[in-house]
Design a protein around this motif. Structure first.
Motif, PDB file in Angstrom:
ATOM      1  N   ASP A  48      -7.629   2.925  -5.062  1.00 15.98           N
ATOM      2  CA  ASP A  48      -7.268   3.691  -3.868  1.00 15.98           C
ATOM      3  C   ASP A  48      -6.282   2.820  -3.113  1.00 15.98           C
ATOM      4  OD1 ASP A  48      -8.667   6.233  -3.442  1.00 15.98           O
ATOM      5  OD2 ASP A  48     -10.452   4.999  -3.775  1.00 15.98           O
ATOM      6  N   GLU A  49      -5.099   3.356  -2.854  1.00 23.04           N
ATOM      7  CA  GLU A  49      -4.064   2.491  -2.299  1.00 23.04           C
ATOM      8  C   GLU A  49      -3.803   2.723  -0.827  1.00 23.04           C
ATOM      9  OE1 GLU A  49      -2.530  -0.203  -2.501  1.00 23.04           O
ATOM     10  OE2 GLU A  49      -3.668  -0.558  -4.337  1.00 23.04           O
ATOM     11  N   GLN A  50      -3.854   1.633  -0.079  1.00 21.28           N
ATOM     12  CA  GLN A  50      -3.554   1.717   1.351  1.00 21.28           C
ATOM     13  C   GLN A  50      -2.115   1.291   1.652  1.00 21.28           C
ATOM     14  OE1 GLN A  50      -7.002   0.235   0.863  1.00 21.28           O
ATOM     15  NE2 GLN A  50      -7.449   2.416   0.998  1.00 21.28           N
ATOM     16  N   SER A  51      -1.451   0.681   0.663  1.00 22.91           N
ATOM     17  CA  SER A  51      -0.107   0.166   0.951  1.00 22.91           C
ATOM     18  C   SER A  51       0.892   1.324   1.010  1.00 22.91           C
ATOM     19  CB  SER A  51       0.314  -0.841  -0.107  1.00 22.91           C
ATOM     20  OG  SER A  51       0.180  -0.259  -1.372  1.00 22.91           O
ATOM     21  N   GLU A  52       2.056   1.044   1.594  1.00 28.70           N
ATOM     22  CA  GLU A  52       3.082   2.090   1.690  1.00 28.70           C
ATOM     23  C   GLU A  52       3.539   2.468   0.292  1.00 28.70           C
ATOM     24  OE1 GLU A  52       5.608  -0.460   4.101  1.00 28.70           O
ATOM     25  OE2 GLU A  52       3.588  -0.978   4.776  1.00 28.70           O
ATOM     26  N   PRO A  53       3.826   3.757   0.062  1.00 27.29           N
ATOM     27  CA  PRO A  53       4.171   4.239  -1.281  1.00 27.29           C
ATOM     28  C   PRO A  53       5.291   3.437  -1.947  1.00 27.29           C
ATOM     29  CG  PRO A  53       3.973   6.077   0.227  1.00 27.29           C
ATOM     30  CD  PRO A  53       3.764   4.845   1.038  1.00 27.29           C
ATOM     31  N   GLU A  54       6.289   3.000  -1.161  1.00 25.65           N
ATOM     32  CA  GLU A  54       7.424   2.307  -1.784  1.00 25.65           C
ATOM     33  C   GLU A  54       7.032   0.915  -2.300  1.00 25.65           C
ATOM     34  OE1 GLU A  54       7.373   3.478   1.258  1.00 25.65           O
ATOM     35  OE2 GLU A  54       7.861   1.910   2.706  1.00 25.65           O
ATOM     36  N   LYS A  55       5.835   0.455  -1.903  1.00 28.71           N
ATOM     37  CA  LYS A  55       5.399  -0.869  -2.381  1.00 28.71           C
ATOM     38  C   LYS A  55       4.579  -0.775  -3.668  1.00 28.71           C
ATOM     39  CE  LYS A  55       5.561  -3.410   1.881  1.00 28.71           C
ATOM     40  NZ  LYS A  55       4.856  -4.114   2.944  1.00 28.71           N
ATOM     41  N   LEU A  56       4.245   0.449  -4.078  1.00 22.73           N
ATOM     42  CA  LEU A  56       3.313   0.579  -5.204  1.00 22.73           C
ATOM     43  C   LEU A  56       3.864   0.032  -6.503  1.00 22.73           C
ATOM     44  CD1 LEU A  56       1.740   4.051  -4.457  1.00 22.73           C
ATOM     45  CD2 LEU A  56       0.801   1.769  -4.062  1.00 22.73           C
ATOM     46  N   SER A  57       5.178   0.123  -6.706  1.00 20.78           N
ATOM     47  CA  SER A  57       5.746  -0.378  -7.961  1.00 20.78           C
ATOM     48  C   SER A  57       5.579  -1.895  -8.081  1.00 20.78           C
ATOM     49  CB  SER A  57       7.210   0.017  -8.090  1.00 20.78           C
ATOM     50  OG  SER A  57       7.880  -0.386  -6.929  1.00 20.78           O
ATOM     51  N   GLN A  58       5.305  -2.556  -6.949  1.00 16.64           N
ATOM     52  CA  GLN A  58       5.035  -4.002  -7.000  1.00 16.64           C
ATOM     53  C   GLN A  58       3.806  -4.300  -7.850  1.00 16.64           C
ATOM     54  OE1 GLN A  58       4.568  -5.160  -2.894  1.00 16.64           O
ATOM     55  NE2 GLN A  58       6.717  -4.801  -2.399  1.00 16.64           N
TER      56      GLN A  58
END
Ligand code: BTN
Length: 256
Positions: free
Chosen positions: A69-79
């Motif tokens: 479950d991701e709380q980070s901003e969507p543009e950071k997910l590829s990290q």
């Protein structure tokens, strides 16, 4: 369901066969599973590789996916590709060390782990919105016992590198290292540390490479990763291009 050998906050589901563990994680999430779920299968009937490719998935290798479950901003997910690559490399180095095997393990942009220049593992990240909930699935294929022949980039396995390990042991090592690197990453607040460690472990940084995209090919110096994990290529003349999807090739002598 069991969690033996995994860090305490994770659960593990082991399947004999499934289409794709990434798909199984998505189905589990749709049925209410929360983040922290690992799904491992002995075989996949429709294993997915990056860029729409197939991932051949016969018994003997590790096919595993982690639901987050991701709380980070969507543009950071590829990290997360780089977080996972570091974890898989560290797991391999640990398993090699435990068997007194000396290997050279490097990372290849964007999502490959190499042993002696050959691909031993790949990572496939997927992100989905389920109503208001954003999930990320980190899919990991690690060649433990065998590897495909005649691939565009040569492949290898842990067994070929002298590391005799089964998928159950492998997932425990990968899960422990991924948990550690996720904590370093801090939902994207500390990508700087991930980027630096990834660049240190990667092949071809600071060197001349060729980037092959669907419609064109570019040559330049592999300079950096940007904040979304794109490869920063500095062309002759100084122009910088940020590449998001491509296969990269190294100069003769640095190639396979
Ligand atoms: C690549 O092409 O390098 C990425 C390969 C990712 C394969 C893994 S195996 C487990 C998970 N389930 C899939 O269908 N794909 C990923």
């Amino acid at each position: 369901m069991m969690s033996v050998g995994l860090p305490p906050e994770y659960r593990l589901v082991e399947l004999a066969e499934t289409e794709s563990t990434n798909l199984a994680c998505l189905e589990a999430a749709k049925n209410g599973a929360s983040g922290g779920l690992w799904i491992v299968a002995k075989r996949q009937t429709a294993g997915r590789g990056s860029r729409g490719r197939q991932w051949v998935s016969a018994e003997g290798n590790l096919y595993a996916s982690l639901l987050l479950d991701e709380q980070s901003e969507p543009e950071k997910l590829s990290q997360l590709t780089f977080v996972a690559s570091l974890a898989v490399r560290d797991a391999i180095l640990q398993l090699a060390d435990e068997q007194s095997s000396v290997i050279e393990a490097k990372l290849k942009w964007p999502n490959d782990v190499l042993i002696s220049e050959k691909k031993v593992a790949g990572i496939l990240l997927e992100s989905h919105m389920l109503d208001e909930r954003r999930i990320v699935i980190v899919g990991i294929g690690l060649n433990c016992a065998h590897h495909p022949a005649n691939t565009a980039w040569p492949a290898t396995s842990l067994a070929e590198a002298g590391i005799l390990i089964n998928a159950t042991i492998a997932v425990q090592a990968v899960a422990a290292h991924l948990d550690r690197w996720l904590k370093v990453w801090q939902n994207g607040q500390n990508f700087q540390a991930i980027r630096q460690r990834w660049l240190d472990a990667a092949k071809g940084v600071g060197e001349k490479i060729t980037v092959r995209m669907a419609d064109r090919e570019l040559t330049g110096i592999f300079e950096n990763l940007d904040d979304t994990g794109r490869l920063v290529l500095c062309k002759a003349g100084g122009d910088r291009i940020h590449v998001s999807a491509a296969d990269i090739f190294f100069e003769p002598g640095q190639n396979w």
